[in-house]
Design a protein around this motif. Structure first.
Motif, PDB file in Angstrom:
ATOM      1  N   ILE B  31     -21.174 -59.485  22.629  1.00  0.00           N
ATOM      2  CA  ILE B  31     -22.369 -58.578  22.351  1.00  0.00           C
ATOM      3  C   ILE B  31     -22.175 -58.209  20.967  1.00  0.00           C
ATOM      4  CG2 ILE B  31     -23.605 -57.999  24.398  1.00  0.00           C
ATOM      5  CD1 ILE B  31     -21.945 -54.853  23.225  1.00  0.00           C
ATOM      6  N   ILE B  42     -33.124 -52.566  12.689  1.00  0.00           N
ATOM      7  CA  ILE B  42     -33.138 -51.148  12.652  1.00  0.00           C
ATOM      8  C   ILE B  42     -34.618 -50.850  13.461  1.00  0.00           C
ATOM      9  CG2 ILE B  42     -33.338 -49.249  11.161  1.00  0.00           C
ATOM     10  CD1 ILE B  42     -30.569 -50.405  11.212  1.00  0.00           C
ATOM     11  N   SER B  43     -34.573 -49.874  14.262  1.00  0.00           N
ATOM     12  CA  SER B  43     -35.941 -49.387  14.946  1.00  0.00           C
ATOM     13  C   SER B  43     -36.724 -48.759  13.519  1.00  0.00           C
ATOM     14  CB  SER B  43     -35.612 -48.503  15.898  1.00  0.00           C
ATOM     15  OG  SER B  43     -35.071 -47.241  15.472  1.00  0.00           O
ATOM     16  N   ARG B  45     -38.642 -45.874  13.783  1.00  0.00           N
ATOM     17  CA  ARG B  45     -38.363 -44.643  13.358  1.00  0.00           C
ATOM     18  C   ARG B  45     -37.096 -44.127  12.782  1.00  0.00           C
ATOM     19  NH1 ARG B  45     -41.306 -42.889  18.957  1.00  0.00           N
ATOM     20  NH2 ARG B  45     -43.133 -43.631  18.849  1.00  0.00           N
ATOM     21  N   PHE B  46     -36.333 -44.973  12.512  1.00  0.00           N
ATOM     22  CA  PHE B  46     -34.836 -44.751  12.091  1.00  0.00           C
ATOM     23  C   PHE B  46     -34.927 -43.933  10.907  1.00  0.00           C
ATOM     24  CE2 PHE B  46     -30.983 -45.610   9.639  1.00  0.00           C
ATOM     25  CZ  PHE B  46     -30.152 -45.176  10.349  1.00  0.00           C
ATOM     26  N   ARG B  47     -34.353 -43.066  11.048  1.00  0.00           N
ATOM     27  CA  ARG B  47     -33.998 -41.936   9.621  1.00  0.00           C
ATOM     28  C   ARG B  47     -32.826 -42.183   8.834  1.00  0.00           C
ATOM     29  NH1 ARG B  47     -34.993 -37.974  13.935  1.00  0.00           N
ATOM     30  NH2 ARG B  47     -32.856 -37.275  13.314  1.00  0.00           N
ATOM     31  N   MET B 105     -29.619 -33.390   6.084  1.00  0.00           N
ATOM     32  CA  MET B 105     -28.997 -33.740   7.435  1.00  0.00           C
ATOM     33  C   MET B 105     -30.253 -34.550   8.055  1.00  0.00           C
ATOM     34  SD  MET B 105     -28.840 -30.104   9.421  1.00  0.00           S
ATOM     35  CE  MET B 105     -30.512 -29.181   9.479  1.00  0.00           C
ATOM     36  N   PHE B 106     -31.113 -35.149   7.358  1.00  0.00           N
ATOM     37  CA  PHE B 106     -31.843 -36.284   8.150  1.00  0.00           C
ATOM     38  C   PHE B 106     -32.450 -35.651   9.187  1.00  0.00           C
ATOM     39  CE2 PHE B 106     -27.953 -38.198   6.156  1.00  0.00           C
ATOM     40  CZ  PHE B 106     -28.716 -38.870   5.118  1.00  0.00           C
ATOM     41  N   CYS B 107     -33.343 -34.559   8.997  1.00  0.00           N
ATOM     42  CA  CYS B 107     -33.869 -34.032  10.326  1.00  0.00           C
ATOM     43  C   CYS B 107     -35.503 -34.283  10.064  1.00  0.00           C
ATOM     44  CB  CYS B 107     -33.870 -32.392  10.211  1.00  0.00           C
ATOM     45  SG  CYS B 107     -34.809 -31.606   8.912  1.00  0.00           S
ATOM     46  N   ASN B 108     -35.855 -35.189   9.216  1.00  0.00           N
ATOM     47  CA  ASN B 108     -37.429 -35.541   9.230  1.00  0.00           C
ATOM     48  C   ASN B 108     -38.381 -34.493   8.999  1.00  0.00           C
ATOM     49  OD1 ASN B 108     -38.522 -37.967   9.086  1.00  0.00           O
ATOM     50  ND2 ASN B 108     -39.278 -37.898  11.144  1.00  0.00           N
ATOM     51  N   GLU B 161     -48.722 -47.699  14.680  1.00  0.00           N
ATOM     52  CA  GLU B 161     -47.092 -48.029  14.637  1.00  0.00           C
ATOM     53  C   GLU B 161     -46.973 -49.439  15.264  1.00  0.00           C
ATOM     54  OE1 GLU B 161     -44.390 -45.818  17.250  1.00  0.00           O
ATOM     55  OE2 GLU B 161     -44.445 -44.149  16.102  1.00  0.00           O
ATOM     56  N   GLU B 162     -46.905 -50.359  14.238  1.00  0.00           N
ATOM     57  CA  GLU B 162     -46.880 -51.762  14.595  1.00  0.00           C
ATOM     58  C   GLU B 162     -45.294 -52.243  14.973  1.00  0.00           C
ATOM     59  OE1 GLU B 162     -50.116 -54.612  12.607  1.00  0.00           O
ATOM     60  OE2 GLU B 162     -49.647 -52.800  11.543  1.00  0.00           O
ATOM     61  N   GLY B 163     -45.550 -53.127  15.840  1.00  0.00           N
ATOM     62  CA  GLY B 163     -44.178 -53.250  16.487  1.00  0.00           C
ATOM     63  C   GLY B 163     -43.161 -52.330  16.634  1.00  0.00           C
ATOM     64  N   ALA B 164     -43.763 -51.306  17.450  1.00  0.00           N
ATOM     65  CA  ALA B 164     -42.795 -50.388  17.569  1.00  0.00           C
ATOM     66  C   ALA B 164     -42.256 -50.335  18.986  1.00  0.00           C
ATOM     67  CB  ALA B 164     -43.428 -48.874  17.753  1.00  0.00           C
TER      68      ALA B 164
END
Lengths: 374, 164
Positions: B31, B42-43, B45-47, B105-108, B161-164
């Protein structure tokens, strides 16, 4: 009174002092343990904490309520969601926000996925501690799947920042449930593989059975919680004993050990992963449609008052005590972190055992250092 | 004596059980991903790091320098300067958008607070730099072009959200 480390004490000619850490691989972080040894036998132990103290509690006093959630992620980077939950629940309790049903189920699902994540990492790290290299490769494969699932939902891999006050920012992604189903279908078999590989292995059982026995009374006296307490045969699980959210609707077992030795703590965690999978299956079947976030005012200003909320994290009871004075920022926050009390019992169960057992016992306590130091 | 023999047999069986698990893995597909050559998916919503993309409809960014993201940031990683027009009055346009990647800190929270969807956490995850000064960057001057699956999501202001 704080007891001095052994360097200050006068010790006999037979004994000597050994520093384990702060950069020891088996302490899983920056933790120093001062050992007093007589030959190979541990006669004294002093955990020296505070190397990565970040004063999170003080920092939170200068942040608005909605800004604190990402900080709680960083207390325990292995099961961040549970720590989010305790904090967010505290604010919600103060403000009297009622969550939509869907949000509650989503929270349960994320929290259980996080528990599996955390236990899988513990399993692989424990294998490394006692000298088995294979488990980390196998367990990380499943852990990666779980992380990908949670990442798709929240956007973060370890520090998810998953919960907001009042619910969620985003709904579950479309393929979440199908991925979860696919994962759970094979996960049971995988746990059996893990047990065959490491937990039931004759070498490991010889190293862990009868080592580091923690009896029930000592565990309770030291405020030990979580799998460590349950390994001592005390069936206390906040999800069962003080059910928060919708945990009372699920059918699951509180896993306990018999003797309270290291092996029992391992077994409890393996069983807990099975129970988590069971909860996930039920939650996915019961997940209602509807809103995923409650109506929350734009400016979060809870009424003055104090509140204590607790959740069962992967390591034990995590509690948040919060005092609000009616402004946008909390007046005081205190985190009750499970690893801290679990570490404090280390001295009781280690003295008298061999130095190699200290590594195994510490691994079975599943400590996370940022959470101890806060 | 009998117990000793029993334990011996049980021990050997447990060893072979473990070895059986590893043997099974010899016949499973690997794998692992050959990382620098092959990239993971990468998804949506990835930050990753914060970017201020150029809107292809207008050819400029959407920022109005309203300072909402500055106030939402928990550790003051963002600093915004308004554009001063020729008449000396501030315009609803950003002149400098200073972003400190080192303390982010990538909290969005900044993206969520933005009323115009001017900023987004991109899918850039290889953010290491050679020196500390390059961690502080001006996003408005960067004129970042968003591509990939985040682009339609950002175009629709995080609604579809396309392809989510």
């Amino acid at each position: 009174m704080i007891k001095a480390p052994f360097e200050m004490e006068k010790i006999s000619d037979e004994e000597y002092i050994l520093n384990m850490g702060p950069q020891h691989p088996s302490t899983h972080g920056v933790l120093r343990i001062v050992l007093k040894l007589d030959g190979e036998v541990v006669t004294g132990l002093y955990p020296d904490v505070g190397y990565i103290h970040s004063s999170v509690e003080k920092m939170c006093e200068n942040k608005k309520f909605e800004m604190i959630t990402p900080y709680t992620d960083r207390l325990d980077y292995l099961s961040a969601v549970n720590y989010n939950w305790a904090y967010v629940a505290a604010v919600e309790k103060l403000m009297g926000i009622q969550l939509p049903e869907r949000a509650e189920y989503m929270r349960v699902m994320l929290a259980e996925l996080n528990r599996i994540m955390s236990h899988l990492l513990w399993y692989s790290a424990f294998g490394m501690d006692v000298g088995a290299l294979t488990p980390i490769f196998y367990a990380f494969r499943e852990r990666e799947e779980v992380i990908d699932m949670v990442e798709g939902m929240t956007g973060g891999r370890l520090t998810h920042h998953a919960f907001r006050i009042g619910g969620f920012k985003n709904d579950l992604q479309k393929d979440f449930l199908s991925r979860l189903e696919k994962f759970l279908a094979k996960f049971e078999d995988r746990i059996c593989e893990y047990e065959a590989l490491l937990i039931n292995n004759v070498i490991l059982t010889a190293r862990t059975k009868g080592v580091g026995i923690l009896d029930k009374d000592t565990a309770i006296n030291y405020g030990v919680t979580g799998p460590v307490l349950r390994g001592s045969g005390c069936a206390i699980d906040l999800r069962k004993n003080a059910p928060y959210s919708v945990y009372s609707k699920f059918d699951f077992r509180v896993c306990t050990g018999k003797n309270g030795d290291t092996w029992d703590r391992l077994k409890v965690r393996m069983d807990e992963m099975r129970e988590s999978a069971k909860i996930l299956k039920q939650a996915a079947a019961m997940l209602p449609a509807g809103e995923f976030c409650a109506k929350v005012p734009r400016v979060i200003k809870p009424a003055p008052g104090e509140v204590y909320t607790k959740v069962e994290s992967a390591r034990g009871e995590f509690g948040v005590y919060m005092v609000s004075d009616g402004t946008e920022k909390p007046y005081r926050i205190k985190f009750r972190s499970p690893s801290f009390s679990n570490l404090s019992v280390l001295k009781e169960i280690t003295i008298g055992s061999k130095i190699a057992d200290v590594v195994a016992i510490m691994g079975s306590l599943d400590l996370v250092i940022p959470e101890i130091d806060r | 004596m009998i117990k000793y023999l029993f334990d011996l047999v049980k021990g050997i069986v447990s060893l072979f059980e473990g070895l059986g698990v590893t043997l099974k893995h010899c016949f499973r597909r690997p794998i692992t991903l050959q990382y620098p050559e092959k990239r993971p998916d990468i998804s949506l919503r990835f930050r990753g790091r914060l970017v201020m993309p150029v809107d292809p409809a207008t050819g400029d960014n959407r920022c109005t320098a309203c300072m909402l993201c500055v106030r939402a940031c928990p550790n003051h990683s963002i600093d915004v300067e308004k554009l001063i027009g020729e008449d000396g009055k501030p315009k609803p346009k950003v002149s400098k958008y200073i972003y400190n990647l080192g303390s982010c800190m990538f909290c969005n929270l900044c993206v969520e607070s933005c009323a115009f969807a001017a900023i987004i956490m991109s899918d850039e995850y290889e953010t290491a730099v050679q020196n500390k000064a390059s961690l502080i960057m001006d996003l408005a001057a960067e004129k970042y072009k968003l591509s990939g699956k985040k682009a339609p999501w950002w175009q629709s202001k995080f609604k579809q959200e396309e392809g989510a």
